[in-house]
Every structure is written in structure tokens, then in C-alpha cells.
Design an enzyme around this catalytic site. Structure first.
Site, PDB file in Angstrom:
ATOM      1  N   SER A   1       4.508  -1.744  -9.228  1.00  0.00           N
ATOM      2  CA  SER A   1       3.901  -1.694 -10.689  1.00  0.00           C
ATOM      3  C   SER A   1       4.986  -1.385 -11.558  1.00  0.00           C
ATOM      4  CB  SER A   1       2.729  -0.707 -10.299  1.00  0.00           C
ATOM      5  OG  SER A   1       1.830  -1.123  -9.605  1.00  0.00           O
TER       6      SER A   1
ATOM      7  N   CYS B   1     -16.989  10.526  -3.391  1.00  0.00           N
ATOM      8  CA  CYS B   1     -18.109  10.128  -4.301  1.00  0.00           C
ATOM      9  C   CYS B   1     -19.590  10.280  -4.043  1.00  0.00           C
ATOM     10  CB  CYS B   1     -17.582   8.575  -4.808  1.00  0.00           C
ATOM     11  SG  CYS B   1     -17.522   7.364  -3.213  1.00  0.00           S
TER      12      CYS B   1
ATOM     13  N   SER C   1     -16.632  -0.935  -5.996  1.00  0.00           N
ATOM     14  CA  SER C   1     -15.380  -0.173  -6.778  1.00  0.00           C
ATOM     15  C   SER C   1     -14.751   1.041  -5.986  1.00  0.00           C
ATOM     16  CB  SER C   1     -15.797   0.168  -8.002  1.00  0.00           C
ATOM     17  OG  SER C   1     -16.983   1.042  -8.009  1.00  0.00           O
TER      18      SER C   1
ATOM     19  N   HIS D   1     -23.141   4.028  -7.260  1.00  0.00           N
ATOM     20  CA  HIS D   1     -23.900   4.357  -6.010  1.00  0.00           C
ATOM     21  C   HIS D   1     -25.137   4.781  -6.110  1.00  0.00           C
ATOM     22  CE1 HIS D   1     -19.944   3.691  -4.234  1.00  0.00           C
ATOM     23  NE2 HIS D   1     -19.642   5.036  -3.846  1.00  0.00           N
TER      24      HIS D   1
HETATM   25  P1  A2P Z   1       0.347  -0.134  -7.131  1.00  0.00           P
HETATM   26  O1  A2P Z   1      -0.596  -1.040  -7.929  1.00  0.00           O
HETATM   27  O2  A2P Z   1       1.669  -0.135  -7.337  1.00  0.00           O
HETATM   28  O3  A2P Z   1       0.088  -0.864  -5.577  1.00  0.00           O
HETATM   29  P2  A2P Z   1      -6.969   0.985  -5.524  1.00  0.00           P
HETATM   30  O4  A2P Z   1      -7.625   2.166  -4.695  1.00  0.00           O
HETATM   31  O5  A2P Z   1      -7.527   0.483  -6.732  1.00  0.00           O
HETATM   32  O6  A2P Z   1      -6.282  -0.159  -4.643  1.00  0.00           O
HETATM   33  O7  A2P Z   1      -5.363   1.694  -6.195  1.00  0.00           O
HETATM   34  C1  A2P Z   1      -4.307   2.308  -5.421  1.00  0.00           C
HETATM   35  C2  A2P Z   1      -3.426   2.806  -6.330  1.00  0.00           C
HETATM   36  O8  A2P Z   1      -2.310   3.558  -5.496  1.00  0.00           O
HETATM   37  C3  A2P Z   1      -2.800   1.862  -7.018  1.00  0.00           C
HETATM   38  O9  A2P Z   1      -2.201   2.687  -8.259  1.00  0.00           O
HETATM   39  C4  A2P Z   1      -1.403   1.872  -6.204  1.00  0.00           C
HETATM   40  O10 A2P Z   1      -0.310   1.485  -6.853  1.00  0.00           O
HETATM   41  C5  A2P Z   1      -1.174   3.360  -5.616  1.00  0.00           C
HETATM   42  N1  A2P Z   1      -0.299   3.409  -4.784  1.00  0.00           N
HETATM   43  C6  A2P Z   1      -0.360   2.698  -3.476  1.00  0.00           C
HETATM   44  N2  A2P Z   1       0.586   2.999  -2.481  1.00  0.00           N
HETATM   45  C7  A2P Z   1       1.290   4.041  -3.401  1.00  0.00           C
HETATM   46  C8  A2P Z   1       2.772   4.576  -3.023  1.00  0.00           C
HETATM   47  N3  A2P Z   1       3.117   4.485  -1.710  1.00  0.00           N
HETATM   48  N4  A2P Z   1       3.282   5.207  -3.972  1.00  0.00           N
HETATM   49  C9  A2P Z   1       2.704   5.411  -5.461  1.00  0.00           C
HETATM   50  N5  A2P Z   1       1.681   4.816  -5.408  1.00  0.00           N
HETATM   51  C10 A2P Z   1       0.901   4.005  -4.393  1.00  0.00           C
END
Ligand code: A2P
Length: 339
Positions: free
Chosen positions: A43, A131, A161, A244
Site C-alpha cells: 500500500s 463484532c 464486510s 449483523h
Molecule cells: P494492505 O492493504 O497493504 O494489504 P481487510 O481486513 O479489509 O482485508 O484489511 C486488512 C488490512 O491489514 C489492510 O490494511 C492490509 O494492508 C493490512 N495488512 C495485511 N497484512 C499486513 C502486514 N503484513 N503488515 C501491515 N499491514 C497488513
């Protein structure tokens, strides 16, 4: 004297819940002096809107927490297990939305309307409950306080969600494909979610229940501080985006009338009673979406047991069930001078 403000981080800021955490911090005017957003390396280069600015998203590393006072985590259990202790060690108070720390006896598991006192003993990691558990314990709290609850039988109807951004996309893509006569292949879920439902949230355990169902059992006991409360849960995923719903059936320790239960619920913090079935008025997820309250209706006597009540409970699972509850925990920490 002006109000003190805090250096805040959101970990998992690009996710469904993390993104909403940023929005809820702004909506509720949490006193933020600086907000830092973290996600995975994927990201880097993205940005998110906050108070009219576009804030950059940084890659989460072990050095991310220098100078941060409060961090809201919603990046999954693996990230929380690894980074929450790093942040806590750096002096940052972590409010963690994953299930990684919830049952740790040293970690308070908190719903501010229900057990805010548990925050007093925190040692820098605080867990945000599941939740489905949050909305149920908010709705049942006034009854638990008044007459005690011996047993809860609950069936949930859970929005996609809760699984995250990719699940929201999966439902959207499946609906679109199916109404256009195309076939679909499930990716996130074990079955097609559009026009379907399945009693399978989290992995199945040896006792025949799922992880989600056992979270409702164990977390309810911990939040109420009542190891004797019996809970039997069936958790079901349905094709709804946000909100929910729960069919909740309870046996109380002492008698309570429907009228008294309705009166207690109507004045309980965070609860809104919508209960006029003759006018088709009861809570529904489309109305609860975007709101922070827990909605209760269909309150009625269960004639099949001596002290039984049945009700229907609905809340926005990523607001009260996640982001808003986490921000409310932060607000309570500020109000009680615990950060
Ligand atoms: P990213 O968007 O860079 O993958 P959701 O539950 O909606 O799928 O979101 C999961 C969140 O956790 C996202 O912001 C994702 O970032 C983040 N995430 C997943 N793996 C990691 C990681 N190893 N380090 C930091 N953030 C993470």
C-alpha cells in the site's frame, strides 16, 4: 486549559475496518495532534483522506511506533501478535481489533457501555471484542444487571464486510455476474455468497462449533465477568454488505417482564429500541448501517421456559462491531486519564 491531543496511528488503514477507523476518529473529533497510517508494503504510495488532507500510507515496521501514543490495529491476528507487543514496549497504547489478544488474562476486553472499568488495569494492549459479541453484550447488559442471565442461545446473520474488503468485492462481483447470466466461482468463502447463506464463520473446531461461535461464548463470559453464563451460538454468513443481525434467546436467573425489559433497554446507553411489529417496525441491517448504536426489537416472552425472553439485535458490524467501539475505547482512556 486546552484539551490535550494525541499522536495516533492506524495499523491496517487501507482495510475495510482500518479505513473506517480513520473516518470515525474524524467524525467523533478524537483529539489527534498527528495521525500516521500503516499497512503492508503493497500500500505504499496510497493515501487516505483525513480532515481535508490526504495522508500517506506507510509500510508497517518495528520502528513505526516511535512517539505514537495510541495505535488502533486492524490488520489481522498475525500482524497483531507480532507488532502489538512492539508498540506496547515503545510506550504506545494498542487497541487491537483482531482476536489475537482477546482471551489473554492480562489484556482487558472492553465494550465501553458494558465494562469500562476493565481498562483501569491495562498494560498497553487492549482488545476490541468480536463484532457479534459486542452488539449482543450491549443489548443484554441491562438485563444481566437487573436479573442475571443464566443462558443465551443466539443465531447470527452476519454481513460480508466482517471478512474484509475482498469479501465485499466478492459479493458485488457475484451478484453482478449472476444477474447477467454468468456463473461464479467462490474465492474468499467456501460457497457462493450471493443469494445464499452458510453456517460457517471461522474454522470448525473439534467440538463441532466454529471459531466465531466459540468467540461469542468465551468473550461474553470475559466481558460480563461471569464464567457461569451458558452460551450456545450458531453463526451464519448472509449476503448483506453492512450490519449483523442476531436472534437472541435468553433465560434469566430471576423473572423479568417484557415491559420491564423494554423499559431498561430503552434507557440503556448505546441502545435504541425499535419495536412496533404491527407497523413492520423492527431493526434491519440497511437502517443500522452507518450508525453507532445497537438496535433491539421483537422483544417478547419465550413461553417455552420459565424465565425466557427472545429478541432481535442489529448493529453495524464494522462501526459498533469494530471501528467505533475501538475509538470509544480510546475516548474512555482519555476521559479516565489512562493514556
Ligand atoms: P494492505 O492493504 O497493504 O494489504 P481487510 O481486513 O479489509 O482485508 O484489511 C486488512 C488490512 O491489514 C489492510 O490494511 C492490509 O494492508 C493490512 N495488512 C495485511 N497484512 C499486513 C502486514 N503484513 N503488515 C501491515 N499491514 C497488513
Amino acid at each position: 486549559m486546552g484539551q490535550r491531543s494525541y499522536r495516533v496511528a492506524v495499523v491496517g488503514a487501507t482495510g475495510a475496518v482500518g479505513n473506517l477507523m480513520v473516518q470515525v476518529l474524524e467524525e467523533r473529533s478524537f483529539p489527534v495532534s498527528e495521525l500516521k497510517l500503516f499497512a503492508s508494503a503493497r500500500s505504499v504510495g496510497k493515501s487516505l483522506a483525513y480532515r481535508g488532507e490526504n495522508l500517506p500510507v506507510y509500510e508497517l515496521t518495528e520502528n513505526s511506533f516511535k512517539g505514537i501514543e495510541v495505535a488502533l490495529f486492524s490488520a489481522g491476528g498475525t500482524v497483531s501478535r507480532k507488532f502489538a507487543p512492539v508498540a506496547a514496549e515503545a510506550g504506545c497504547v494498542v487497541i487491537d481489533n483482531s482476536s489475537a489478544w482477546r482471551m489473554d488474562p492480562k489484556v482487558p476486553l472492553v465494550v465501553p457501555e458494558v465494562n469500562p472499568d476493565a481498562l483501569e488495569s491495562h498494560s498497553n494492549i487492549i482488545a476490541n471484542p468480536n463484532c457479534s459479541t459486542i452488539q449482543m453484550v450491549v443489548a443484554l447488559k441491562p438485563i444481566q444487571d437487573a436479573v442475571g442471565i443464566a443462558r443465551i442461545v443466539v443465531t447470527t446473520f452476519q454481513a460480508v464486510s466482517g471478512t474484509g474488503k475482498r469479501a465485499i468485492e466478492e459479493l458485488r462481483a457475484q451478484v453482478s455476474a449472476l444477474v447477467n447470466g454468468r456463473s461464479v466461482k467462490p474465492e474468499i468463502y467456501p460457497h457462493q455468497i450471493a443469494f445464499n447463506c452458510f453456517p460457517h464463520i471461522g474454522a470448525f473446531l473439534d467440538n463441532g462449533f466454529t471459531e466465531e461461535e466459540m468467540k461469542m461464548v468465551n468473550e461474553t463470559r470475559k466481558i460480563y465477568g461471569d464464567p457461569d453464563i451458558a452460551v450456545c451460538a450458531t453463526t451464519v454468513r448472509i449476503p448483506v454488505y453492512y450490519g449483523h443481525s442476531e436472534s437472541v434467546n435468553i433465560e434469566t436467573r430471576a423473572p423479568i417482564s417484557v415491559e420491564k425489559a423494554r423499559e431498561l433497554l430503552a434507557k440503556a446507553p448505546g441502545v435504541v429500541v425499535i419495536d412496533d411489529p404491527s407497523q413492520a417496525r423492527y431493526p434491519v441491517p440497511l437502517d443500522a448501517a452507518g450508525r453507532d448504536e445497537t438496535f433491539v426489537g421483537r422483544i417478547r416472552k419465550d413461553p417455552s421456559v420459565e424465565n425466557g425472553l427472545a429478541m432481535w439485535v442489529v448493529a453495524d458490524n464494522i462501526r459498533k462491531g469494530a471501528a467505533s467501539n475501538a475509538v470509544q475505547i480510546a475516548e474512555t482512556l482519555v476521559a479516565r486519564h489512562l493514556i
